[in-house]
Design a protein around this motif. Sequence first.
Motif, PDB file in Angstrom:
ATOM      1  N   LEU A 159      46.081  57.607  39.259  1.00 61.60           N
ATOM      2  CA  LEU A 159      44.715  57.505  39.761  1.00 61.60           C
ATOM      3  C   LEU A 159      43.956  56.297  39.214  1.00 61.60           C
ATOM      4  N   HIS A 160      44.511  55.609  38.219  1.00 62.20           N
ATOM      5  CA  HIS A 160      43.792  54.496  37.615  1.00 62.20           C
ATOM      6  C   HIS A 160      43.376  53.460  38.657  1.00 62.20           C
ATOM      7  N   ALA A 161      44.330  53.013  39.471  1.00 58.05           N
ATOM      8  CA  ALA A 161      44.034  51.940  40.424  1.00 58.05           C
ATOM      9  C   ALA A 161      43.090  52.383  41.533  1.00 58.05           C
ATOM     10  N   PRO A 162      43.322  53.512  42.210  1.00 51.87           N
ATOM     11  CA  PRO A 162      42.377  53.884  43.268  1.00 51.87           C
ATOM     12  C   PRO A 162      40.964  54.161  42.760  1.00 51.87           C
ATOM     13  N   VAL A 163      40.843  54.783  41.581  1.00 53.75           N
ATOM     14  CA  VAL A 163      39.507  55.047  41.039  1.00 53.75           C
ATOM     15  C   VAL A 163      38.826  53.737  40.660  1.00 53.75           C
ATOM     16  N   ALA A 164      39.541  52.861  39.957  1.00 49.65           N
ATOM     17  CA  ALA A 164      38.954  51.580  39.557  1.00 49.65           C
ATOM     18  C   ALA A 164      38.555  50.761  40.777  1.00 49.65           C
ATOM     19  N   THR A 165      39.369  50.793  41.814  1.00 50.37           N
ATOM     20  CA  THR A 165      39.053  50.048  43.034  1.00 50.37           C
ATOM     21  C   THR A 165      37.743  50.531  43.643  1.00 50.37           C
ATOM     22  N   ALA A 166      37.566  51.847  43.713  1.00 50.02           N
ATOM     23  CA  ALA A 166      36.348  52.411  44.307  1.00 50.02           C
ATOM     24  C   ALA A 166      35.101  51.961  43.557  1.00 50.02           C
ATOM     25  N   PHE A 167      35.167  51.948  42.236  1.00 53.29           N
ATOM     26  CA  PHE A 167      33.980  51.595  41.456  1.00 53.29           C
ATOM     27  C   PHE A 167      33.758  50.087  41.417  1.00 53.29           C
ATOM     28  N   LEU A 168      34.814  49.297  41.353  1.00 53.36           N
ATOM     29  CA  LEU A 168      34.643  47.844  41.424  1.00 53.36           C
ATOM     30  C   LEU A 168      34.014  47.446  42.753  1.00 53.36           C
ATOM     31  N   GLU A 169      34.482  48.059  43.845  1.00 53.12           N
ATOM     32  CA  GLU A 169      33.916  47.732  45.156  1.00 53.12           C
ATOM     33  C   GLU A 169      32.451  48.150  45.251  1.00 53.12           C
TER      34      GLU A 169
ATOM     35  N   ILE B 146      50.473  52.192  38.347  1.00 49.83           N
ATOM     36  CA  ILE B 146      51.884  52.585  38.391  1.00 49.83           C
ATOM     37  C   ILE B 146      52.747  51.512  39.044  1.00 49.83           C
ATOM     38  N   SER B 147      52.162  50.349  39.327  1.00 54.28           N
ATOM     39  CA  SER B 147      52.965  49.235  39.849  1.00 54.28           C
ATOM     40  C   SER B 147      52.265  47.922  39.528  1.00 54.28           C
ATOM     41  N   LEU B 148      53.054  46.859  39.477  1.00 59.72           N
ATOM     42  CA  LEU B 148      52.495  45.534  39.244  1.00 59.72           C
ATOM     43  C   LEU B 148      51.570  45.133  40.381  1.00 59.72           C
ATOM     44  N   ALA B 149      51.921  45.495  41.603  1.00 62.25           N
ATOM     45  CA  ALA B 149      51.076  45.151  42.750  1.00 62.25           C
ATOM     46  C   ALA B 149      49.686  45.761  42.600  1.00 62.25           C
ATOM     47  N   GLU B 150      49.624  47.034  42.159  1.00 62.58           N
ATOM     48  CA  GLU B 150      48.327  47.663  41.911  1.00 62.58           C
ATOM     49  C   GLU B 150      47.541  46.900  40.858  1.00 62.58           C
ATOM     50  N   GLY B 151      48.222  46.558  39.772  1.00 61.31           N
ATOM     51  CA  GLY B 151      47.550  45.874  38.676  1.00 61.31           C
ATOM     52  C   GLY B 151      47.015  44.519  39.076  1.00 61.31           C
ATOM     53  N   GLN B 152      47.807  43.750  39.815  1.00 58.84           N
ATOM     54  CA  GLN B 152      47.365  42.422  40.229  1.00 58.84           C
ATOM     55  C   GLN B 152      46.198  42.520  41.193  1.00 58.84           C
ATOM     56  N   ALA B 153      46.240  43.519  42.082  1.00 57.07           N
ATOM     57  CA  ALA B 153      45.118  43.710  43.012  1.00 57.07           C
ATOM     58  C   ALA B 153      43.825  44.033  42.258  1.00 57.07           C
ATOM     59  N   LEU B 154      43.921  44.849  41.208  1.00 46.87           N
ATOM     60  CA  LEU B 154      42.744  45.154  40.400  1.00 46.87           C
ATOM     61  C   LEU B 154      42.207  43.908  39.696  1.00 46.87           C
ATOM     62  N   ALA B 155      43.113  43.101  39.161  1.00 43.81           N
ATOM     63  CA  ALA B 155      42.683  41.873  38.491  1.00 43.81           C
ATOM     64  C   ALA B 155      41.956  40.953  39.468  1.00 43.81           C
ATOM     65  N   ASP B 156      42.495  40.833  40.672  1.00 42.26           N
ATOM     66  CA  ASP B 156      41.866  39.974  41.678  1.00 42.26           C
ATOM     67  C   ASP B 156      40.496  40.515  42.075  1.00 42.26           C
ATOM     68  N   LEU B 157      40.404  41.832  42.218  1.00 45.83           N
ATOM     69  CA  LEU B 157      39.140  42.441  42.628  1.00 45.83           C
ATOM     70  C   LEU B 157      38.082  42.310  41.536  1.00 45.83           C
ATOM     71  N   ALA B 158      38.464  42.566  40.282  1.00 47.47           N
ATOM     72  CA  ALA B 158      37.515  42.440  39.175  1.00 47.47           C
ATOM     73  C   ALA B 158      36.988  41.012  39.076  1.00 47.47           C
ATOM     74  N   HIS B 159      37.884  40.053  39.283  1.00 44.18           N
ATOM     75  CA  HIS B 159      37.475  38.647  39.241  1.00 44.18           C
ATOM     76  C   HIS B 159      36.537  38.323  40.396  1.00 44.18           C
ATOM     77  N   ALA B 160      36.888  38.796  41.589  1.00 46.05           N
ATOM     78  CA  ALA B 160      36.068  38.494  42.762  1.00 46.05           C
ATOM     79  C   ALA B 160      34.681  39.111  42.646  1.00 46.05           C
ATOM     80  N   ARG B 161      34.599  40.331  42.108  1.00 46.91           N
ATOM     81  CA  ARG B 161      33.308  41.009  41.982  1.00 46.91           C
ATOM     82  C   ARG B 161      32.589  40.663  40.682  1.00 46.91           C
ATOM     83  N   GLN B 162      33.259  39.896  39.831  1.00 55.51           N
ATOM     84  CA  GLN B 162      32.682  39.477  38.544  1.00 55.51           C
ATOM     85  C   GLN B 162      32.211  40.678  37.726  1.00 55.51           C
ATOM     86  N   ARG B 163      33.078  41.663  37.615  1.00 58.86           N
ATOM     87  CA  ARG B 163      32.816  42.864  36.826  1.00 58.86           C
ATOM     88  C   ARG B 163      33.695  42.860  35.574  1.00 58.86           C
TER      89      ARG B 163
END
Length: 395
Positions: free
Chosen positions: A101-111, A124-141
């Motif tokens: 649940l780490h990635a879907p929950v973090a995605t919801a709150f970052l968005e 649970i995957s590198l793809a999830e982790g990289q997507a979170l890193a990109d989103l955090a950077h884009a949203r500057q959170r």
Amino acid sequence: MSAIGANSGGTGAGRKLRLGMVGGGDGAFIGAVHRIAARLDDCYEVVAGALSSDAERAQRSGAAIGLSSDRVYSDYRTMARLEAAREDGIDVVAIVTPNHLHAPVATAFLEAGIHVICDKPLGISLAEGQALADLAHARQRVFALTHTYTGYPMVRHARELVESGAIGDVRLVHVEYAQDWMAEADNQAAEFQSTNWHNDPKRAGPTGCTGDIGTHAFQIAGFVSGIQPNQIMAELHSFTPNRILDDHVQVMLRYPNGARGMLWASQMATGCENGLKLRVFGTKASLAFDQENPNELWLTPQGGSAQRLTRGRVRGAAAEAATRVPSGHPEGYLEAFAQLYRDAAAQIHAVNAGLPVPAASAWLPTVVDGVAGMKFIDAVLASDEAGSRWVDLAV
């Protein structure tokens, strides 16, 4: 050092941050730890939570920690949407759920524009982790990852010593994380293995021990030594009958500067409680840290006698900034956890004000560390599946 520590009493950046939590309902160990850590330095106030997906348990858990019933949710998506719409909505969310649940929950709150403090591993995957890193950077959170052990003053002092050149060039890195909880008779039973989420690839991810504590060992080794391996050779193993995921991992490490290293993590190490130990050997001296004795660090110069350095007595900006009480008054796990929360608060206040991240908080583990951990997991799996061959690792 003053009687209550150099940086006690919050971040000095104004009001307490409004903290929400996803997971961590009644009976959950790590949720309570997060809440204690958040309160310790008066940086946060817990005001909302989706503490369980079961509505009744969520309300019961929320009432137990003093949340208003209208800010207790049973769905994290609803919580993210409604809290983002409130004038007094949360500034940051703590995610203390099982790994899947780490990635879907973090995605919801970052968005929703909300900062994140998340348990490791990142997903649970590198793809999830990289997507979170990109989103955090884009949203500057701010996205903090709770690699707790980097909050200890003596771990930070060790890193400062390495950076200062006090031990010379790093030659050898040895890190181990030994526990025995999986070896308990009840935890060896088929019922436990079939119901506990730590043995379910859909919830834990593709590894067990490796993702749970191996990533802690990997992260602290890089945090202190300042170097990351570019090749690894790994073996995964399970001593537990019928266990799907690993309960033991051992890894050889090669570094670009010619250094060599070893990492092993096990939850089947009989007699071990929480034995995270790190040794870094340089051309001038070596360092040794034992998490179960966190107020001391051993420095041994080549040809000289071992020196026991203690928290509260060492003179170094990094250790002093993470120290709360005078020498001889032990600080431990909860204070280390609180240090990450304090660092995160300082960064959140700075980002919200459009200011640079304060230098004193710059060593906070972030989503970048999380991506590195996911790359480590993938490399361990690749090496093990190839018969424990050397594989490349780029972090």
